[in-house]
Design an enzyme around this catalytic site. Structure first.
Site, PDB file in Angstrom:
ATOM      1  N   HIS A  85       9.459 -20.843   7.432  1.00  0.00           N
ATOM      2  CA  HIS A  85       9.928 -19.498   7.103  1.00  0.00           C
ATOM      3  C   HIS A  85      11.406 -19.450   6.759  1.00  0.00           C
ATOM      4  O   HIS A  85      11.851 -18.551   6.045  1.00  0.00           O
ATOM      5  CB  HIS A  85       9.634 -18.563   8.278  1.00  0.00           C
ATOM      6  CG  HIS A  85       9.731 -17.123   7.939  1.00  0.00           C
ATOM      7  ND1 HIS A  85      10.187 -16.172   8.815  1.00  0.00           N
ATOM      8  CD2 HIS A  85       9.418 -16.443   6.807  1.00  0.00           C
ATOM      9  CE1 HIS A  85      10.165 -14.983   8.244  1.00  0.00           C
ATOM     10  NE2 HIS A  85       9.697 -15.121   7.032  1.00  0.00           N
ATOM     11  N   SER A 119      12.076  -6.285   2.714  1.00  0.00           N
ATOM     12  CA  SER A 119      12.883  -7.230   1.950  1.00  0.00           C
ATOM     13  C   SER A 119      14.253  -6.643   1.631  1.00  0.00           C
ATOM     14  O   SER A 119      14.382  -5.473   1.278  1.00  0.00           O
ATOM     15  CB  SER A 119      12.176  -7.594   0.644  1.00  0.00           C
ATOM     16  OG  SER A 119      13.003  -8.413  -0.155  1.00  0.00           O
TER      17      SER A 119
END
Length: 601
Positions: free
Chosen positions: A319, A432
């Site tokens: 990640h 995001s």
């Protein structure tokens, strides 16, 4: 956010944001706390916030310290995220990596597996070229450019275990970038050169020759499955890693770490017990256990492509290099590439044969390998995962009712939980922040006072449908506004955490606001959810936090939703199949509410 991307290569400092963030902090923080703590706790939190914000006080000192850091850092939010990520000592498998399961392909034998793997290698090398040549189409959101840096970190990257904190190495950015990949078969590792001396990539047919060479020369052996070590908790793995000091081990480890990516040729997991249709998700997430494919991995590699003999395939990524939306964009590219007609390309250039990597396994390392097997199998037993294709309606239906599909699903999550537990919980959505340079994701507390009012009213017979719809519309409107604010850098959660970290970094006494129960509760979420939508039917699996509740990853489509839910069975009160059924009921009941009390538009 204190830095904002205005061009792909330039950033400017928005000076007004300092004061705006500081003034907005108390109101935003207290609003976020209100639905998830008791009234007396909220009153105390309000007093602590007021004390913290006093002119000339510790809050102002920490804010100025954070502003100084922002002046010398591209992105202080992402910097905080890296500190948290590398400081987490849980295993990366299930807890940290990003698995993506792709639609099964139409082959069921070794030859089909090999050809699929070769085509994927070629497609990835083509994708790599677009990154290196900067021809990858630029992405934007609402006409504003998004930071594309994550794509350059996907390949030739590896996480390196450390005793207290891990690190990551980007080998593509170091001189003499790698020209090979690592192939894993029967838990044994091979180096395969994927470029000729003239720089041209190998063809699909040439790569098939290489894969066949590996598969025919490698049978079940007594070779120790060193890949299983990467499934350990980071403390145990780092100690084992540092003990593998001899030259043979160093060279093999370096070859894996430097490789462009890892390709895992897996055995098929038996599907007899796949009652809930989650076999592919388990395969891509953890490999199925020590008796199957969990050792046929190197979970520290930035990108692993996994191809099983029964047509199952997918990706497993670390990640730290990329978020779900970027990882899914790569996945969609690969899925689309597999559907293109294959071009046969003849080549007479000689091939370098695959090179098997060897490890010197001491008795101590052998014992740690056995420990890793037991630990991995135990973690898999505790891994509770469910997937639902909700096909009763989708994005088009909700758009027709002027409802945000994302916000609607978030409200359904909260309603399902409230019905099961009769209490409102802290629920987060990943948002995001790629409009900022080096922006990653931040967390939006999706539980608000208005969403709490909606879920409490929904099953109340004393409430009229028109009132319930009014509450739903207010909750959805608030959620959309909050999402927009976090995308734009007004990030309450990251800000308050960063201020606490400034106190730690500056060795100051910890302010009372961070020692209070309210601060613990705002971070003790029961849901962590991400919307990651694929154009090709691929589905992401959200990481599971061992110490929290449920993790969800959902995708939104015109006429359906796909919802993946996971948790750890160490929490005996949690059950994904029960909750996902409740979520289905909540979605249907919310639709029924819209239809029973239509409103003028």
């Amino acid at each position: 956010m204190l830095v904002k991307l205005v061009k792909p290569v330039r950033v400017i400092l928005i000076s007004d944001r300092y004061l705006n963030q500081q003034k907005g902090l108390p109101r935003g923080y207290l609003s976020a706390l209100e639905p998830i703590i008791e009234e007396d706790e909220w009153k105390r939190a309000k007093q602590l916030v007021e004390a913290f914000m006093k002119r000339g006080g510790v809050g102002e000192e920490l804010q100025r310290s954070l502003e100084r850091k922002a002046c010398n850092t591209d992105n202080w939010v992402s910097l905080w995220g890296k500190l948290e990520y590398f400081g987490n000592r849980s295993p990366v498998v299930i807890n940290a990596n990003v698995p993506i399961a792709c639609p099964r392909l139409d082959f069921r034998d070794k030859q089909g597996q090999i050809r699929c793997a070769a085509k994927l290698i070629v497609a990835l090398l083509e994708f790599k070229t677009t990154i290196e040549n900067e021809t990858l189409p630029a992405e934007n959101l609402g006409g504003k450019p998004l930071c594309m840096e994550q794509y350059s970190q996907l390949l030739s990257t590896c996480r390196i275990p450390g005793l207290e904190r891990d690190s990551v190495v980007f080998h593509a950015k170091i001189g003499n970038p790698p020209k090979h990949i690592t192939v894993v078969y029967n838990s044994q590792f091979f180096v395969v050169e994927v470029y000729h001396n003239d720089g041209t990539p190998l063809t699909v047919d040439q790569l098939c020759v290489q894969m066949e060479s590996i598969c025919t020369s490698t049978s079940e052996t007594t070779t120790e499955p060193v890949g299983i070590l990467t499934t350990l908790d980071r403390d145990s793995w780092s100690k084992a890693y540092l003990s593998m000091k001899d030259q043979t081990n160093k060279e093999s480890l370096s070859a894996i770490e430097r490789s462009i990516f890892t390709l895992c040729l897996d055995r098929a997991i038996p599907r007899e017990s796949d009652k809930y249709g989650t076999c592919d998700f388990h395969l891509i997430t953890h490999g199925g256990g020590s008796q199957w494919n969990s050792a046929n991995r190197w979970f520290d590699k930035s990108l692993q492509i996994i191809v099983a003999e029964d047509g199952s395939w997918g990706l497993n990524l670390i990640h730290i290099v990329a978020d779900g939306t970027v990882s899914m964009a790569l996945t969609d590219y690969l899925v689309a590439s597999m559907k293109k007609p294959e071009m046969r390309q003849a080549s007479i250039l000689p091939l370098l044969m695959p090179q098997k990597l060897h490890f010197h396994v001491t008795p101590d390392i052998k014992e740690i390998i056995e420990q890793a097997k037991r630990s991995m199998d135990r973690n898999i037993q505790n891994f509770d995962l469910s997937v639902m294709v909700f096909d009763h309606f989708g994005k088009n239906y909700l758009k027709a009712h002027n409802m945000s599909p994302d916000a609607f699903i978030q409200m359904a999550i909260q309603l399902a939980y409230y019905r099961m537990n009769k209490q409102v919980c802290a629920s987060y959505e990943a948002v995001s922040q790629r409009m900022f340079r080096r922006g990653r994701v931040s967390l939006l507390l999706s539980t608000t006072s208005v969403s709490a009012a909606f879920v409490k009213a929904f099953d109340d017979p004393q409430k009229q449908n028109t009132e319930k719809i009014d509450l739903l519309e207010k909750a959805i409107k608030t959620h959309k506004e909050n999402i927009k604010a976090v995308i734009g850098g007004h990030d309450i959660v990251a800000h308050i955490i960063a201020l606490r970290l400034q106190a730690v970094e500056n060795k100051l006494p910890m302010p009372d606001i961070f020692r209070d129960i309210s601060y613990k509760k705002i971070l003790n979420y029961q849901f962590a959810a991400s919307q990651v939508t694929s154009n090709t039917g691929s589905v992401g699996v959200h990481q599971v936090d061992e110490n929290s509740g449920y993790s969800l990853c959902y995708s939104v489509h015109n006429s359906h939703f796909i919802i993946e839910m996971a948790t750890s069975n160490t929490h005996k009160r949690l059950n994904t199949r029960h909750l996902i059924q409740n979520m289905k009921d909540a979605l249907l009941d919310m639709r029924a509410l819209l239809e029973q009390a239509p409103r003028a538009t």
